[in-house]
Write an enzyme that holds these catalytic residues in place. Structure first.
Site, PDB file in Angstrom:
ATOM      1  CB  SER A 132       0.537   6.316  -0.465  1.00 40.01           C
ATOM      2  OG  SER A 132       1.462   6.510  -0.870  1.00 40.01           O
ATOM      3  CE1 TYR A 145       1.609   1.486   2.111  1.00 37.42           C
ATOM      4  CE2 TYR A 145       3.100   2.748   0.485  1.00 37.42           C
ATOM      5  CZ  TYR A 145       2.254   3.037   1.390  1.00 37.42           C
ATOM      6  OH  TYR A 145       1.367   3.927   2.010  1.00 37.42           O
TER       7      TYR A 145
HETATM    8  N1  NAP Z   1       3.883   8.231   5.949  1.00 40.46           N
HETATM    9  C1  NAP Z   1       3.737   8.478   5.172  1.00 40.46           C
HETATM   10  O1  NAP Z   1       5.043   8.517   4.616  1.00 40.46           O
HETATM   11  C2  NAP Z   1       2.573   7.658   4.567  1.00 40.46           C
HETATM   12  C3  NAP Z   1       2.668   8.465   2.540  1.00 40.46           C
HETATM   13  C4  NAP Z   1       1.508   7.556   2.229  1.00 40.46           C
HETATM   14  C5  NAP Z   1       0.110   8.055   2.931  1.00 40.46           C
HETATM   15  N2  NAP Z   1       0.807   6.825   4.368  1.00 40.46           N
HETATM   16  C6  NAP Z   1      -0.137   6.452   4.888  1.00 40.46           C
HETATM   17  O2  NAP Z   1      -1.366   6.882   5.398  1.00 40.46           O
HETATM   18  C7  NAP Z   1      -1.850   6.032   6.686  1.00 40.46           C
HETATM   19  C8  NAP Z   1      -1.403   6.097   8.374  1.00 40.46           C
HETATM   20  O3  NAP Z   1      -0.291   5.930   8.273  1.00 40.46           O
HETATM   21  P1  NAP Z   1       0.621   6.708   8.864  1.00 40.46           P
HETATM   22  O4  NAP Z   1       1.216   7.032   8.234  1.00 40.46           O
HETATM   23  O5  NAP Z   1       0.135   6.750  10.046  1.00 40.46           O
HETATM   24  O6  NAP Z   1       1.733   5.341   9.740  1.00 40.46           O
HETATM   25  P2  NAP Z   1       1.366   4.706  11.315  1.00 40.46           P
HETATM   26  O7  NAP Z   1       1.467   5.664  12.396  1.00 40.46           O
HETATM   27  O8  NAP Z   1       2.266   3.749  11.143  1.00 40.46           O
HETATM   28  O9  NAP Z   1      -0.511   4.085  11.365  1.00 40.46           O
HETATM   29  C9  NAP Z   1      -0.365   3.606  11.051  1.00 40.46           C
HETATM   30  C10 NAP Z   1      -2.065   2.977  10.808  1.00 40.46           C
HETATM   31  O10 NAP Z   1      -2.488   2.184  10.744  1.00 40.46           O
HETATM   32  C11 NAP Z   1      -3.045   1.489  12.057  1.00 40.46           C
HETATM   33  N3  NAP Z   1      -3.035  -0.207  11.047  1.00 40.46           N
HETATM   34  C12 NAP Z   1      -1.831  -0.909  10.863  1.00 40.46           C
HETATM   35  N4  NAP Z   1      -2.340  -1.775  10.641  1.00 40.46           N
HETATM   36  C13 NAP Z   1      -3.884  -2.535  11.010  1.00 40.46           C
HETATM   37  C14 NAP Z   1      -4.254  -3.537  10.768  1.00 40.46           C
HETATM   38  N5  NAP Z   1      -4.311  -4.244  10.116  1.00 40.46           N
HETATM   39  N6  NAP Z   1      -5.941  -3.260  11.981  1.00 40.46           N
HETATM   40  C15 NAP Z   1      -5.504  -1.819  12.214  1.00 40.46           C
HETATM   41  N7  NAP Z   1      -5.432  -0.717  12.164  1.00 40.46           N
HETATM   42  C16 NAP Z   1      -4.082  -1.323  11.365  1.00 40.46           C
HETATM   43  C17 NAP Z   1      -2.041   1.343  13.555  1.00 40.46           C
HETATM   44  O11 NAP Z   1      -2.583   0.786  13.908  1.00 40.46           O
HETATM   45  P3  NAP Z   1      -2.385  -0.859  14.935  1.00 40.46           P
HETATM   46  O12 NAP Z   1      -0.845  -0.898  14.567  1.00 40.46           O
HETATM   47  O13 NAP Z   1      -2.419  -0.024  16.543  1.00 40.46           O
HETATM   48  O14 NAP Z   1      -2.525  -1.010  14.757  1.00 40.46           O
HETATM   49  C18 NAP Z   1      -1.906   3.118  13.100  1.00 40.46           C
HETATM   50  O15 NAP Z   1      -2.648   3.683  13.909  1.00 40.46           O
HETATM   51  C19 NAP Z   1      -1.706   4.346   5.741  1.00 40.46           C
HETATM   52  O16 NAP Z   1      -2.876   4.159   5.293  1.00 40.46           O
HETATM   53  C20 NAP Z   1      -0.414   4.794   5.027  1.00 40.46           C
HETATM   54  O17 NAP Z   1      -0.415   3.642   4.024  1.00 40.46           O
HETATM   55  C21 NAP Z   1       1.652   7.227   4.913  1.00 40.46           C
END
Ligand code: NAP
Length: 238
Positions: A132, A145
């Site tokens: 991120s 985070y």
């Molecule tokens: N959205 C943003 O603005 C943003 C910005 C910068 C970076 N990111 C990064 O992008 C990545 C994906 O996030 P997203 O935005 O797509 O949000 P999201 O929809 O909440 O996706 C998070 C994913 O991570 C999985 N996950 C969480 N905890 C887990 C665990 N203990 N074991 C296995 N899987 C786990 C969730 O699956 P389950 O809950 O089914 O396990 C889900 O598939 C993250 O690393 C986040 O930090 C997001």
């Protein structure tokens, strides 16, 4: 036909990326905790898909699960760690900090360890970590985070330096995402929020180009430049 595993494919960026990879001819292995969402992904993907439940925060179990899944798919070319967690933590609740560290730090390192051993053994491969823009500076809203994302980006750099020394054609890509419209995009003052599909398309482009770094979406490079130059004395007051 290329094969890819996406950890964190049940929702958000990982789910969209799994679909994008399948549309582009990849056999996809989808992993996360919410199995029902992975199963519904099977209906949205036309190509071959493997599904496996995994909890990245349970390090000992998850390393074995990923190792077996790679074997079940008879090896893979690409592993994307999109699994991540984080929450606004105004009260500095240790439970929130600890969950973030278990998943984004220990869990991330454990899964990338399995991935790198696989790629080193087969002599090639591509590892992608979804870090991120938060990696660039600390953050009061969720200190663990931001720190965990700094760990991820730094860890990926270390792995890249290691494979470069080994002289192996293994690509390590650090994706620094800005705001993306998913459950993770929390808090006020969000801007330049990209749809998850657009983020996935740009990540896939970075994968195809074998990039070592990419800002998603691209304009977040400007914020990165700004974040890097703001003096600590000013940043701490923002
Ligand atoms: N959205 C943003 O603005 C943003 C910005 C910068 C970076 N990111 C990064 O992008 C990545 C994906 O996030 P997203 O935005 O797509 O949000 P999201 O929809 O909440 O996706 C998070 C994913 O991570 C999985 N996950 C969480 N905890 C887990 C665990 N203990 N074991 C296995 N899987 C786990 C969730 O699956 P389950 O809950 O089914 O396990 C889900 O598939 C993250 O690393 C986040 O930090 C997001």
């Amino acid at each position: 036909m290329k094969k890819a595993i996406v950890v964190g494919a049940s929702s958000g960026i990982g789910r969209e990326l799994a679909k994008t990879l399948a549309e582009n001819g990849y056999v996809v292995g989808a992993m996360a905790r919410r199995l029902h969402l992975l199963e519904s992904l099977c209906n949205e993907i036309k190509g071959e898909i493997f599904v496996q439940e995994i909890d990245a925060s349970d390090t000992a179990a998850s390393m074995g699960i990923l190792t077996r899944f790679i074997k079940e798919m008879n090896g893979v070319d690409l592993i994307v760690i999109s699994a991540g967690t984080g929450d606004i933590n105004d009260k500095l609740d240790w439970h929130i900090e600890h969950e973030t560290i278990k998943t984004n730090v220990t869990g991330f390192a454990a899964l990338t360890n399995v991935a790198m051993h696989h790629f080193i053994e087969r002599g090639s491969g591509h590892l992608v970590g979804i870090s991120s823009i938060a990696a660039l500076r600390g953050g009061r809203e969720s200190p663990a985070y931001n720190a965990s994302k700094a760990f991820e980006s730094n860890y990926l750099e270390g792995l890249r330096q290691k494979v470069t020394q080994l002289g192996l054609p293994i690509i390590v890509t650090d994706i620094k995402a800005g705001f993306v419209k998913t459950a993770m995009a929390k808090g006020e003052g969000l801007f330049w929020v990209a749809p998850a599909g657009k983020a996935a398309a740009q990540i896939f482009n970075a994968i195809q180009l074998k990039k070592t770094h990419a800002y998603i979406t691209r304009r977040w490079r400007l914020i990165a430049i700004l974040l890097k130059v703001i003096p600590a004395s000013i940043y701490e007051r923002l």
